[in-house]
Structure formats: C-alpha cells, structure tokens
Write a protein that holds these residues in place. Structure first.
Motif, PDB file in Angstrom:
ATOM      1  N   GLY A  60       1.332  12.434   0.373  1.00  0.00           N
ATOM      2  CA  GLY A  60       2.114  13.544  -0.142  1.00  0.00           C
ATOM      3  C   GLY A  60       2.077  13.520  -1.666  1.00  0.00           C
ATOM      4  N   GLU A  61       2.081  14.696  -2.274  1.00  0.00           N
ATOM      5  CA  GLU A  61       2.023  14.789  -3.740  1.00  0.00           C
ATOM      6  C   GLU A  61       2.964  15.894  -4.217  1.00  0.00           C
ATOM      7  N   VAL A  62       3.745  15.575  -5.231  1.00  0.00           N
ATOM      8  CA  VAL A  62       4.706  16.521  -5.794  1.00  0.00           C
ATOM      9  C   VAL A  62       4.556  16.526  -7.298  1.00  0.00           C
ATOM     10  N   SER A  63       4.537  17.722  -7.902  1.00  0.00           N
ATOM     11  CA  SER A  63       4.505  17.880  -9.360  1.00  0.00           C
ATOM     12  C   SER A  63       5.732  18.657  -9.807  1.00  0.00           C
ATOM     13  N   TYR A  64       6.352  18.169 -10.871  1.00  0.00           N
ATOM     14  CA  TYR A  64       7.600  18.766 -11.361  1.00  0.00           C
ATOM     15  C   TYR A  64       7.482  18.973 -12.861  1.00  0.00           C
ATOM     16  N   ASP A  65       7.764  20.201 -13.319  1.00  0.00           N
ATOM     17  CA  ASP A  65       7.665  20.536 -14.739  1.00  0.00           C
ATOM     18  C   ASP A  65       9.037  20.462 -15.399  1.00  0.00           C
ATOM     19  N   LEU A  66       9.046  19.869 -16.594  1.00  0.00           N
ATOM     20  CA  LEU A  66      10.265  19.733 -17.379  1.00  0.00           C
ATOM     21  C   LEU A  66      10.104  20.488 -18.692  1.00  0.00           C
ATOM     22  N   PRO A  67      11.177  20.923 -19.338  1.00  0.00           N
ATOM     23  CA  PRO A  67      12.571  20.684 -18.937  1.00  0.00           C
ATOM     24  C   PRO A  67      13.155  21.739 -18.008  1.00  0.00           C
ATOM     25  N   ASP A  68      12.582  22.958 -18.004  1.00  0.00           N
ATOM     26  CA  ASP A  68      13.260  24.062 -17.321  1.00  0.00           C
ATOM     27  C   ASP A  68      12.488  24.654 -16.147  1.00  0.00           C
ATOM     28  N   ALA A  69      11.177  24.441 -16.086  1.00  0.00           N
ATOM     29  CA  ALA A  69      10.380  25.172 -15.098  1.00  0.00           C
ATOM     30  C   ALA A  69      10.651  24.715 -13.672  1.00  0.00           C
ATOM     31  N   GLY A  70      10.952  23.432 -13.472  1.00  0.00           N
ATOM     32  CA  GLY A  70      11.289  22.947 -12.139  1.00  0.00           C
ATOM     33  C   GLY A  70      10.066  22.562 -11.329  1.00  0.00           C
ATOM     34  N   THR A 103       0.821  -1.215   0.000  1.00  0.00           N
ATOM     35  CA  THR A 103       0.000   0.000   0.000  1.00  0.00           C
ATOM     36  C   THR A 103       0.855   1.265   0.000  1.00  0.00           C
ATOM     37  N   TYR A 104       2.174   1.125   0.213  1.00  0.00           N
ATOM     38  CA  TYR A 104       3.064   2.278   0.242  1.00  0.00           C
ATOM     39  C   TYR A 104       3.825   2.465  -1.071  1.00  0.00           C
ATOM     40  N   LEU A 105       3.470   1.679  -2.084  1.00  0.00           N
ATOM     41  CA  LEU A 105       4.071   1.902  -3.397  1.00  0.00           C
ATOM     42  C   LEU A 105       3.503   3.189  -4.000  1.00  0.00           C
ATOM     43  N   PRO A 106       4.276   3.941  -4.768  1.00  0.00           N
ATOM     44  CA  PRO A 106       3.831   5.248  -5.261  1.00  0.00           C
ATOM     45  C   PRO A 106       2.945   5.142  -6.499  1.00  0.00           C
ATOM     46  N   ASN A 107       2.277   6.242  -6.797  1.00  0.00           N
ATOM     47  CA  ASN A 107       1.551   6.421  -8.048  1.00  0.00           C
ATOM     48  C   ASN A 107       2.237   7.555  -8.815  1.00  0.00           C
ATOM     49  N   VAL A 108       2.723   7.239  -9.996  1.00  0.00           N
ATOM     50  CA  VAL A 108       3.538   8.186 -10.761  1.00  0.00           C
ATOM     51  C   VAL A 108       2.937   8.362 -12.152  1.00  0.00           C
ATOM     52  N   SER A 109       2.910   9.592 -12.640  1.00  0.00           N
ATOM     53  CA  SER A 109       2.442   9.855 -14.008  1.00  0.00           C
ATOM     54  C   SER A 109       3.371  10.844 -14.692  1.00  0.00           C
ATOM     55  N   GLU A 135       3.478  21.068 -34.401  1.00  0.00           N
ATOM     56  CA  GLU A 135       4.769  20.418 -34.564  1.00  0.00           C
ATOM     57  C   GLU A 135       4.831  19.163 -33.712  1.00  0.00           C
ATOM     58  N   SER A 136       5.834  18.342 -33.958  1.00  0.00           N
ATOM     59  CA  SER A 136       5.978  17.092 -33.218  1.00  0.00           C
ATOM     60  C   SER A 136       6.813  17.242 -31.961  1.00  0.00           C
ATOM     61  N   ASP A 137       7.386  18.418 -31.728  1.00  0.00           N
ATOM     62  CA  ASP A 137       8.209  18.624 -30.553  1.00  0.00           C
ATOM     63  C   ASP A 137       7.342  18.692 -29.295  1.00  0.00           C
ATOM     64  N   VAL A 138       7.928  18.269 -28.169  1.00  0.00           N
ATOM     65  CA  VAL A 138       7.248  18.349 -26.882  1.00  0.00           C
ATOM     66  C   VAL A 138       7.406  19.761 -26.331  1.00  0.00           C
ATOM     67  N   ASP A 139       6.271  20.423 -26.054  1.00  0.00           N
ATOM     68  CA  ASP A 139       6.333  21.781 -25.511  1.00  0.00           C
ATOM     69  C   ASP A 139       6.598  21.782 -24.014  1.00  0.00           C
ATOM     70  N   SER A 140       6.022  20.826 -23.300  1.00  0.00           N
ATOM     71  CA  SER A 140       6.220  20.765 -21.855  1.00  0.00           C
ATOM     72  C   SER A 140       5.903  19.363 -21.357  1.00  0.00           C
ATOM     73  N   MET A 141       6.434  19.039 -20.189  1.00  0.00           N
ATOM     74  CA  MET A 141       6.171  17.765 -19.543  1.00  0.00           C
ATOM     75  C   MET A 141       5.951  18.015 -18.057  1.00  0.00           C
ATOM     76  N   ARG A 142       5.152  17.155 -17.453  1.00  0.00           N
ATOM     77  CA  ARG A 142       4.915  17.255 -16.013  1.00  0.00           C
ATOM     78  C   ARG A 142       4.927  15.860 -15.401  1.00  0.00           C
ATOM     79  N   ILE A 143       5.735  15.690 -14.357  1.00  0.00           N
ATOM     80  CA  ILE A 143       5.787  14.453 -13.589  1.00  0.00           C
ATOM     81  C   ILE A 143       5.062  14.686 -12.267  1.00  0.00           C
ATOM     82  N   THR A 144       4.156  13.771 -11.934  1.00  0.00           N
ATOM     83  CA  THR A 144       3.418  13.863 -10.671  1.00  0.00           C
ATOM     84  C   THR A 144       3.644  12.582  -9.878  1.00  0.00           C
ATOM     85  N   TRP A 145       4.005  12.746  -8.624  1.00  0.00           N
ATOM     86  CA  TRP A 145       4.291  11.616  -7.728  1.00  0.00           C
ATOM     87  C   TRP A 145       3.355  11.704  -6.527  1.00  0.00           C
ATOM     88  N   GLU A 146       2.520  10.682  -6.357  1.00  0.00           N
ATOM     89  CA  GLU A 146       1.624  10.600  -5.196  1.00  0.00           C
ATOM     90  C   GLU A 146       2.102   9.463  -4.303  1.00  0.00           C
TER      91      GLU A 146
END
Length: 411
Positions: free
Chosen positions: A253-263, A217-223, A232-243
């Motif tokens: 606890g939940e953390v969201s992190y934007d890539l590549p530069d926003a942090g 039950t303590y394994l994370p949920n990640v997206s 265009e086919s380029d990726v404009d932004s990415m977001r990683i979310t960890w629950e």
C-alpha cells in the motif's frame, strides 16, 4: 516481437472507446521540475545498494492525434504528448568493499502537432524539452554508506507561444547521501535550493543482505520531500510518501500526503506476483483540486480520479493511474501504453527497481546450492560426516601389453 505487436494492437483497440481529456499548458511548462524530481527519486531507489548496475529505456505510445489534445485559450489542438527516456548506472569494485560508479538519466518530453522519434514539428503550440542528470558514486559496502553527486541540465528545444518564458539551458547541482537505511538528497540552482528529500527505507530486503520474511520485512518506507519553486528560502510545498508491505513483499500500500494545506494526494494498492517486481498490477486514486472562478471569488472542490496499471517487463498499460497523472502532464481519461525495459543488478542478483528479492531464475540457482546431499552421492574423502566414503575412478582401462603378461594402466 509478437508481444510488442499484440500490445500495439491492443492499445489501438482501447483508445477507440477512451478518448482523454485535454492536457493543459501549465502541466507542460512545469514538466522540467517534475522530471528532475523523478530522476532523483529513481536514483534514490537504485542507490539503496550503491553498487551493481541498472538500465532503463522506453517511450509512451499514443497512436492517435485525438488521444491527448492540448487545451489552451485558443481552443483545442490535436497532437501528441511524448516522453522518451533512458537511464544507466554502473559501479565496479576499486578496492576491497569500495565501489565507484557513474550514472546517466535522460528524458525528452513535451507536446507536438505530429508524432516523431528524432525531429519534431516545432509548431506554434508545441514544446520540447530535455533533462539530463549525471553523476559519480562512491559506496563502502562494509560500512554501508553511499555518496553520489552530479549535475542536472534542463534544455528547452522549442517553446510555443502558450508557455511562459524560461531559459533554454539551466544547470542544477545535486547530491545524495545514504547511510544504512537513511538517505538525504538535495538539489540546487546556483546558490538557491530547489529540493530536499529525506527517506527512511526501513523495509528489510534480501537483495541488500536483509531478510526474506519476518517482522522486519513489514517495516515501512517513508520519505519527506520539500520543494522551493522560487529564490526565497521559504518552503513552497511538502509531500510525505508512505510505502507499506502488506503481505509477503508482494502486496503493498502507498499513500502520499501534501502539506501544509492540500491534504491527501494519492493512494495506491500494488501487487507483484514475485518480489522481484518484474510484473506488477496496481489500483490507484489521485485527488485533484478543481478551481472555479465566480466573479472575485475562487471556489475549490475535490475530485478523485480512479484508475490503475498493468506493468509487464516490456510494456506498461495504464488508465488514470496516479503515476501517469503526476509524471505525464496530468494525462487522464484514456489508456496509455508505455513500451519500456528496465533491469537492476546487485552482486549478481537480477531484479526490478524497488524490489526486495531477486528474479526467480536467480533464486532457483541458489536453491540448488542450498539443497542437502542426497543419499548415495559421493562424499569427499576429507568429509567429517558419517556418510560412507567412496572413490570413483573414471576413464581408466587395463590392457594386456603384448606377450609380457603384464598390465599397463592408461587414460
């Protein structure tokens, strides 16, 4: 009804000392993409089971015209930001362990000079937009996979003079595939992709046949979500979310992190008194990047917005919460009240979206069946246990039949 009235009165008192910063036209113009993404995120959560049902409806309540003004190059405009939403999903068994279903998500949102339910003002600075997501689902409960696909329709009812041009009717296609704890989503406009989302929902949940406690039950949920705003086919932004479950599937606890530069984008600490998530409390922080233009130079600085929310079954009260900042036009600096109701069910279990276990009323019923037989209870005649076997006869009486002296039994 008394609860609704008390919540409305509470919101009126709260907004008396907390007036929001103005919302920007840019946040209103990009709300269509935000809403489409939110629809698919909620569908992903419901499709963790792929069967059963789900209902959701509600609206934000902002009682004063000063609470969420619009800030534009023409000045500040008093009015109302709004969001009316509805969602429904239902699936039934069409063959052994095979479930087919249909889903519908609807949002009507924007900004208007007057408060309304059905007919807006359509003023010079207003914008009204609706997004509809519908689809069909197929689930194999034995093999543990789900396939869902459908369309998203974005319709612009009215566009004021502040906002960039957009078509008044846009159609997007979407698909969702889940196998066990891995799921993938895609969203397309014609031949061009707009979203890819990959999710690993590793946390063991009892409502889907998992465990109620233990290390699993303590394994994370990640997206990981990848967005493309143009053709265009380029990726404009990415977001990683960890629950992450922190304690007994009640504290997360939940953390969201934007890539590549926003942090780092946002952090949240959420507490649910019961794992069914019928009631929740959250404290959040969202990182904003402020840009200041000085001559030909653009200077950026970080600014953290701290707040939280109380989520009840029929209402949600929030102040500077990360969810509202992301999904309600960057609203901040004021208390928001959302009147709503949502409930999900799988195999007879009742819970709220994203929950790990069923509501207490269902859990209590199951506990009654799990109790061992008490001493003195009647044991069936075919029981193999060593308890004494008892026959209990009910409703039998014996009467004398006239002068014959015989006895006759009857019910």
């Amino acid at each position: 009804m008394q609860f609704v009235l008390k919540s409305a009165l509470l919101s009126l008192v709260l907004v008396g000392f907390a007036i929001a910063d103005g919302i920007k036209p840019d946040d209103l113009s990009k709300d269509g993409a935000v809403t489409r993404d939110r629809h698919l995120t909620e569908i992903r959560d419901i499709m963790r089971g792929g069967r059963g049902g789900y209902i959701d409806f509600g609206f934000y309540y902002t009682p004063t015209r000063d609470q969420l003004p619009l800030e534009s190059q023409y000045g500040e405009h008093k009015g109302y930001a709004f969001n009316h939403h509805f969602a429904a999903f239902g699936a039934g068994e069409v063959a052994r362990n095979r479930h087919m279903g249909a889903l519908l998500w609807f949002d009507r949102s924007g900004w208007d000079g007057e408060d309304f339910i059905l007919f807006p003002q359509y003023g010079d600075f207003g914008i009204q937009r609706s997004v509809v997501t519908w689809g069909l689902t197929l689930t194999d409960a034995k093999m543990d996979w789900t396939l869902a696909a459908g369309m998203q329709h974005q319709n612009l009812e009215h566009r004021g003079k502040l906002y960039p041009y957009e078509d008044d009717s846009l159609a997007y296609s979407w698909a969702h595939l889940r196998f066990s704890k891995l799921s993938a989503q895609a969203n397309f406009f014609r031949k061009d992709w707009r979203l890819f989302r990959f999710s690993l929902d590793l946390e063991s949940r009892a409502i889907y046949g998992g465990r109620k406690s233990g290390p699993l039950t303590y394994l994370p949920n990640v997206s990981l979500a990848m967005y493309n705003d143009d053709d265009e086919s380029d990726v404009d932004s990415m977001r990683i979310t960890w629950e992450q479950n922190l304690y007994a599937q009640q504290l997360y606890g939940e953390v969201s992190y934007d890539l590549p530069d926003a942090g780092l984008h946002s952090v949240a600490l959420k507490f649910y008194p019961d794992p069914s998530r019928m009631i929740g409390f959250e404290a959040t922080g969202v990182r904003r990047i402020r840009k200041r233009v000085s001559g030909d130079n653009v200077h950026e600085s970080d600014d953290w917005l701290w707040g939280g929310a109380i989520d009840l079954l029929f209402a949600r009260i929030a102040y500077n919460a990360a969810y509202d900042y992301d999904n309600f036009f960057g609203a901040k600096g004021t208390f928001l009240v959302e009147f709503k109701f949502n409930l999900a069910t799988v195999d007879g279990w009742l819970f709220n979206r994203g929950a790990s276990r069923s509501a207490p009323m269902e859990t209590d019923i199951i506990k009654q069946y799990d109790k061992k037989s008490k001493p003195g209870e009647i044991t069936p005649l075919n029981s193999s246990s060593g308890a004494p076997k008892t026959i209990e006869a009910k409703g039998i009486r014996y009467e004398k039949a006239g002068n014959s002296g015989s006895a006759e039994g009857g019910n």
